[in-house]
Scaffold this active site. Structure first.
Site, mmCIF file in Angstrom:
data_model
loop_
_atom_site.group_PDB
_atom_site.id
_atom_site.type_symbol
_atom_site.label_atom_id
_atom_site.label_comp_id
_atom_site.label_asym_id
_atom_site.label_seq_id
_atom_site.Cartn_x
_atom_site.Cartn_y
_atom_site.Cartn_z
ATOM 1 N N CYS A 89 0.840 -1.199 0.000
ATOM 2 C CA CYS A 89 0.000 0.000 0.000
ATOM 3 C C CYS A 89 0.880 1.256 0.000
ATOM 4 O O CYS A 89 1.628 1.491 -0.936
ATOM 5 C CB CYS A 89 -1.000 -0.049 1.149
ATOM 6 S SG CYS A 89 -2.323 1.185 0.988
ATOM 7 N N HIS A 105 -3.794 -4.915 -0.322
ATOM 8 C CA HIS A 105 -3.357 -5.484 0.962
ATOM 9 C C HIS A 105 -3.462 -7.007 0.893
ATOM 10 O O HIS A 105 -4.548 -7.562 1.094
ATOM 11 C CB HIS A 105 -4.255 -4.972 2.095
ATOM 12 C CG HIS A 105 -4.011 -3.555 2.469
ATOM 13 N ND1 HIS A 105 -3.077 -3.182 3.410
ATOM 14 C CD2 HIS A 105 -4.564 -2.407 2.017
ATOM 15 C CE1 HIS A 105 -3.076 -1.862 3.534
ATOM 16 N NE2 HIS A 105 -3.968 -1.372 2.697
ATOM 17 N N GLU A 112 -2.538 -9.095 3.048
ATOM 18 C CA GLU A 112 -2.883 -9.609 4.384
ATOM 19 C C GLU A 112 -4.371 -9.486 4.689
ATOM 20 O O GLU A 112 -4.850 -10.074 5.662
ATOM 21 C CB GLU A 112 -2.041 -8.894 5.454
ATOM 22 C CG GLU A 112 -2.485 -7.487 5.833
ATOM 23 C CD GLU A 112 -2.128 -6.385 4.855
ATOM 24 O OE1 GLU A 112 -2.392 -5.223 5.198
ATOM 25 O OE2 GLU A 112 -1.595 -6.674 3.762
#
Length: 195
Positions: A77, A175, A177
């Site tokens: 990001c 992202h 994650e």
């Protein structure tokens, strides 16, 4: 394997740490030069405003260290955006790893782009086993235009680079994650990259 998540005060680090743990690895949170240089893999996260995050890097000297790293490095990001030449956000000079300038979406679209969007034109071992047009989670108002270093593309008002690579440096605008099984596969691929 020693994995370091750079902890410089501008990253969403806990969710990345948990994602790495779900893959069966441990990650250390650190801004210590020696520890970062000794890592097998380095993750460079970022959330918030570019000029503030860059100031945090400069204050800790990490702006000097990061471009010199030789092991695989993954910017996520804002981390990816700070690896570019500069950003319109706060008129911020970046680390100059990726040869592209980060710009803002026009007022024609809602910003931030928040939620799920597709990635395609996948061009890197980072995307081994990942299908074209998979959905990833994004939250951003600024973007890196398509450029020779783009290894994934997303369309929101315009086609832009949702992932970048140069040598041992990788970056994702999305992202991983927070992107479910597909995001975890991308993180697993990053951990398996050949040095």
């Amino acid at each position: 394997m020693k994995i370091v998540i750079i902890n410089y005060g501008a990253g969403n680090i806990q969710s990345i740490k948990f994602a790495i743990e779900r893959l069966g690895f441990e990650a250390i949170l650190s801004n210590d030069w020696t520890e970062i240089k000794a890592a097998d893999r380095v993750i460079f996260p970022g959330v918030g405003e570019a000029s503030f995050a860059m100031k945090m890097l400069i204050d800790s000297g990490l702006d000097v260290l990061i471009p010199t790293l030789k092991q695989p490095v993954l910017g996520i990001c804002l981390g990816m955006q700070l690896m570019c030449n500069k950003s319109e956000e706060g008129n911020t000079i970046g680390l100059g790893i990726f040869d592209v300038d980060v710009i803002k979406f026009t007022p024609k679209v809602k910003v931030p782009q928040m939620g799920w969007n597709q990635i395609y034109n996948l061009k890197s071992p980072l995307f081994t086993g990942i299908n074209e047009n998979e959905y990833m989670y994004l939250v951003h108002s600024f973007y890196a235009p398509n450029c020779p270093e783009a290894i994934a593309t997303t369309n929101y008002e315009v086609e832009y680079a949702s992932a970048l690579q140069k040598d041992n440096f990788y970056g994702t605008q999305f992202h991983p994650e927070k992107s479910g099984d597909v995001g975890e596969q991308i993180l697993a691929n990053f951990l398996k990259l050949k040095d």
